[in-house]
Design a protein around this motif. Structure first.
Motif, PDB file in Angstrom:
ATOM      1  N   ARG A  98       0.808  -1.203   0.000  1.00 41.19           N
ATOM      2  CA  ARG A  98       0.000   0.000   0.000  1.00 41.19           C
ATOM      3  C   ARG A  98       0.848   1.263   0.000  1.00 41.19           C
ATOM      4  O   ARG A  98       0.470   2.279   0.583  1.00 41.19           O
ATOM      5  CB  ARG A  98      -0.914   0.004   1.220  1.00 41.19           C
ATOM      6  N   CYS A  99       2.000   1.200  -0.630  1.00 41.67           N
ATOM      7  CA  CYS A  99       2.850   2.384  -0.715  1.00 41.67           C
ATOM      8  C   CYS A  99       3.847   2.228  -1.856  1.00 41.67           C
ATOM      9  O   CYS A  99       4.111   1.120  -2.319  1.00 41.67           O
ATOM     10  CB  CYS A  99       3.588   2.633   0.609  1.00 41.67           C
ATOM     11  N   ASP A 100       4.374   3.364  -2.310  1.00 43.60           N
ATOM     12  CA  ASP A 100       5.470   3.355  -3.274  1.00 43.60           C
ATOM     13  C   ASP A 100       6.809   3.367  -2.551  1.00 43.60           C
ATOM     14  O   ASP A 100       7.769   2.743  -2.999  1.00 43.60           O
ATOM     15  CB  ASP A 100       5.368   4.571  -4.200  1.00 43.60           C
ATOM     16  N   VAL A 101       6.853   4.096  -1.442  1.00 40.68           N
ATOM     17  CA  VAL A 101       8.052   4.132  -0.607  1.00 40.68           C
ATOM     18  C   VAL A 101       7.620   4.080   0.848  1.00 40.68           C
ATOM     19  O   VAL A 101       6.522   4.505   1.206  1.00 40.68           O
ATOM     20  CB  VAL A 101       8.907   5.403  -0.850  1.00 40.68           C
ATOM     21  N   ALA A 102       8.483   3.531   1.686  1.00 40.55           N
ATOM     22  CA  ALA A 102       8.218   3.454   3.121  1.00 40.55           C
ATOM     23  C   ALA A 102       9.361   4.113   3.874  1.00 40.55           C
ATOM     24  O   ALA A 102      10.534   3.894   3.553  1.00 40.55           O
ATOM     25  CB  ALA A 102       8.056   2.003   3.570  1.00 40.55           C
ATOM     26  N   VAL A 103       9.009   4.919   4.847  1.00 41.34           N
ATOM     27  CA  VAL A 103       9.995   5.562   5.722  1.00 41.34           C
ATOM     28  C   VAL A 103       9.803   5.011   7.122  1.00 41.34           C
ATOM     29  O   VAL A 103       8.676   4.968   7.625  1.00 41.34           O
ATOM     30  CB  VAL A 103       9.829   7.097   5.729  1.00 41.34           C
ATOM     31  N   THR A 104      10.876   4.550   7.749  1.00 42.33           N
ATOM     32  CA  THR A 104      10.796   4.088   9.139  1.00 42.33           C
ATOM     33  C   THR A 104      11.482   5.112  10.031  1.00 42.33           C
ATOM     34  O   THR A 104      12.564   5.610   9.716  1.00 42.33           O
ATOM     35  CB  THR A 104      11.473   2.716   9.315  1.00 42.33           C
ATOM     36  N   VAL A 163      26.047   1.086   8.206  1.00 44.49           N
ATOM     37  CA  VAL A 163      26.248   2.502   7.906  1.00 44.49           C
ATOM     38  C   VAL A 163      26.541   3.216   9.214  1.00 44.49           C
ATOM     39  O   VAL A 163      25.723   3.195  10.136  1.00 44.49           O
ATOM     40  CB  VAL A 163      25.011   3.113   7.218  1.00 44.49           C
ATOM     41  N   TYR A 164      27.692   3.839   9.292  1.00 47.07           N
ATOM     42  CA  TYR A 164      28.140   4.469  10.537  1.00 47.07           C
ATOM     43  C   TYR A 164      27.167   5.577  10.964  1.00 47.07           C
ATOM     44  O   TYR A 164      26.744   6.411  10.161  1.00 47.07           O
ATOM     45  CB  TYR A 164      29.542   5.045  10.344  1.00 47.07           C
ATOM     46  N   ASN A 165      26.786   5.558  12.234  1.00 49.04           N
ATOM     47  CA  ASN A 165      25.882   6.540  12.831  1.00 49.04           C
ATOM     48  C   ASN A 165      24.468   6.490  12.248  1.00 49.04           C
ATOM     49  O   ASN A 165      23.720   7.466  12.320  1.00 49.04           O
ATOM     50  CB  ASN A 165      26.436   7.962  12.698  1.00 49.04           C
ATOM     51  N   HIS A 166      24.105   5.344  11.673  1.00 48.60           N
ATOM     52  CA  HIS A 166      22.738   5.169  11.181  1.00 48.60           C
ATOM     53  C   HIS A 166      22.011   4.180  12.081  1.00 48.60           C
ATOM     54  O   HIS A 166      22.542   3.112  12.395  1.00 48.60           O
ATOM     55  CB  HIS A 166      22.761   4.638   9.745  1.00 48.60           C
ATOM     56  N   ALA A 167      20.796   4.541  12.472  1.00 49.97           N
ATOM     57  CA  ALA A 167      19.996   3.643  13.313  1.00 49.97           C
ATOM     58  C   ALA A 167      18.928   2.985  12.443  1.00 49.97           C
ATOM     59  O   ALA A 167      19.239   2.163  11.590  1.00 49.97           O
ATOM     60  CB  ALA A 167      19.382   4.425  14.471  1.00 49.97           C
ATOM     61  N   ASP A 168      17.671   3.347  12.620  1.00 49.98           N
ATOM     62  CA  ASP A 168      16.604   2.749  11.817  1.00 49.98           C
ATOM     63  C   ASP A 168      15.740   3.812  11.147  1.00 49.98           C
ATOM     64  O   ASP A 168      14.566   3.587  10.856  1.00 49.98           O
ATOM     65  CB  ASP A 168      15.735   1.833  12.687  1.00 49.98           C
ATOM     66  N   TYR A 169      16.316   4.973  10.907  1.00 50.48           N
ATOM     67  CA  TYR A 169      15.650   6.047  10.171  1.00 50.48           C
ATOM     68  C   TYR A 169      16.085   5.936   8.716  1.00 50.48           C
ATOM     69  O   TYR A 169      17.222   6.255   8.360  1.00 50.48           O
ATOM     70  CB  TYR A 169      16.070   7.396  10.767  1.00 50.48           C
ATOM     71  N   ARG A 170      15.192   5.464   7.862  1.00 47.38           N
ATOM     72  CA  ARG A 170      15.553   5.238   6.463  1.00 47.38           C
ATOM     73  C   ARG A 170      14.327   5.256   5.565  1.00 47.38           C
ATOM     74  O   ARG A 170      13.197   5.071   6.031  1.00 47.38           O
ATOM     75  CB  ARG A 170      16.281   3.905   6.306  1.00 47.38           C
ATOM     76  N   LEU A 171      14.563   5.484   4.298  1.00 45.01           N
ATOM     77  CA  LEU A 171      13.537   5.366   3.263  1.00 45.01           C
ATOM     78  C   LEU A 171      13.873   4.178   2.384  1.00 45.01           C
ATOM     79  O   LEU A 171      15.042   3.984   2.022  1.00 45.01           O
ATOM     80  CB  LEU A 171      13.449   6.648   2.430  1.00 45.01           C
TER      81      LEU A 171
END
Length: 342
Positions: A98-104, A163-171
């Motif tokens: 139900r989406c084209d892209v998902a952001v968490t 990815v350094y300094n990346h948590a779970d905020y992503r598209l």
């Protein structure tokens, strides 16, 4: 450009005891979604999908209330607490068709919601995965900053791609999410799995702020467990380390044997039990550590081979009357519910 028509975006937000912050989170995310709709960058049927991870406070009743009053808010209620990573997977499982892209993004508002704009720009330029990366860790305590940096460096040293300094905020694009959901392991560590998806990636940098309200859901104990899960789920280096330590201990034992023979021949041997007991305890401790590391891997194998569902979705709230109850992971993935309004 990947898509000429406005994108339908799903913002997946895992929630565990987030009653104090959820109203403000909704306000900020709604502002972002509304402005993007007004600009024609995303479609009006885009939505915010809150995933209640078995909260014992008023998180789910609040999500239900927000769903009734806000056209963008939807919800998923899990039957029990399954952890942050599995809650994210549950939300993506519901949203993928139900989406084209998902952001968490997390609900605590430490991540800059306005970075979603730049993430969309990178997607439109051809990237299937866009990582939200912290520009710095000024808001963290010294211990938090030191432990996080140590964790990322340790993962890199063990050959785990993160990815350094990346948590779970992503598209992620729809096809990237679909591929991610093919990873069926129960000991899930998304920061290590997402880079394995492949496809073109990019990073968006932002300043992380203090938590808006409530308490962190990752105290020291959970942080250590999370780090250990990440290491053992993606690297066999600890097992190899046990072998290397065993070889080193044998070498040390050989050196001690040479020293004992030398003192015996030279007549300087001193009888006693201190060195014997020290060696006994030291070697026994090393053996137990080694067995413990191997046991962790055996335990993970045990969990994987049982093949239990990672979560059970009790209820889904979608606008347009799309509400389901008692859903399970396998039925969603297999598409058995497609003809039932889901």
């Amino acid at each position: 450009m990947k898509n000429k028509s406005p994108l339908r975006i799903a913002i997946v937000v895992p929630c565990y005891k987030e009653e104090k912050v959820l109203t403000e989170t909704t306000r900020r995310l709604t502002d972002v979604v509304t402005s993007l709709v007004d600009e024609g960058r995303i479609s009006a049927d885009s939505y915010i999908l809150y995933v209640n991870d078995g909260s014992s406070d008023g998180t789910w009743p609040l999500i239900e209330s927000l769903h009734e009053t806000n056209d963008f808010v939807c919800g998923v209620n899990l039957a029990g607490n399954v952890g942050h990573q599995n809650a994210l997977v549950a939300g993506l499982t519901v949203a993928v068709e139900r989406c084209d892209v998902a952001v968490t993004i997390d609900a605590d508002l430490q991540d800059d919601v306005n970075a979603i704009r730049e993430m969309l720009q990178r997607y439109e330029e051809g990237c299937d995965i866009v990582y939200g990366v912290r520009a710095g860790r000024k808001s963290d305590t010294w211990f938090k900053r030191f432990s996080a940096q140590t964790f990322y460096r340790l993962m890199a040293a063990m050959g785990v791609k993160t990815v350094y300094n990346h948590a779970d905020y992503r598209l992620m694009s729809r096809r990237a999410v679909k591929h991610l959901l093919r990873f069926s392991e129960r000991n899930i560590f998304l920061r290590g799995i997402v880079p394995l998806v492949g496809y073109r990636t990019a990073s968006v940098y932002y300043d992380r702020t203090e938590r808006f309200a409530g308490e962190s859901k990752y105290p020291l104990k959970k942080m250590l467990a999370f780090a250990f899960d990440g290491i053992t789920s993606f690297s066999s280096y600890p097992v190899h380390l046990v072998l290397y330590l065993g070889i080193m201990f044998i070498f040390i034992a050989f050196c001690i044997l040479v020293w004992i023979l030398y003192t015996y021949v030279s007549g300087h041997a001193v009888q006693g039990w201190s060195s014997l007991m020290l060696s006994l305890w030291f070697c026994s401790g090393c053996i137990l550590i080694g067995l413990g590391i191997v046991g962790e891997y055996v335990g993970k194998i045990y969990i994987e081979v049982k093949g239990r569902p990672r979560f059970n979705i009790e209820r889904v709230l979608m606008h347009g009357g799309q509400t389901k109850g008692n859903l399970e992971y396998e039925s969603i993935v297999s598409g058995k519910d497609k003809n039932e309004g889901f």
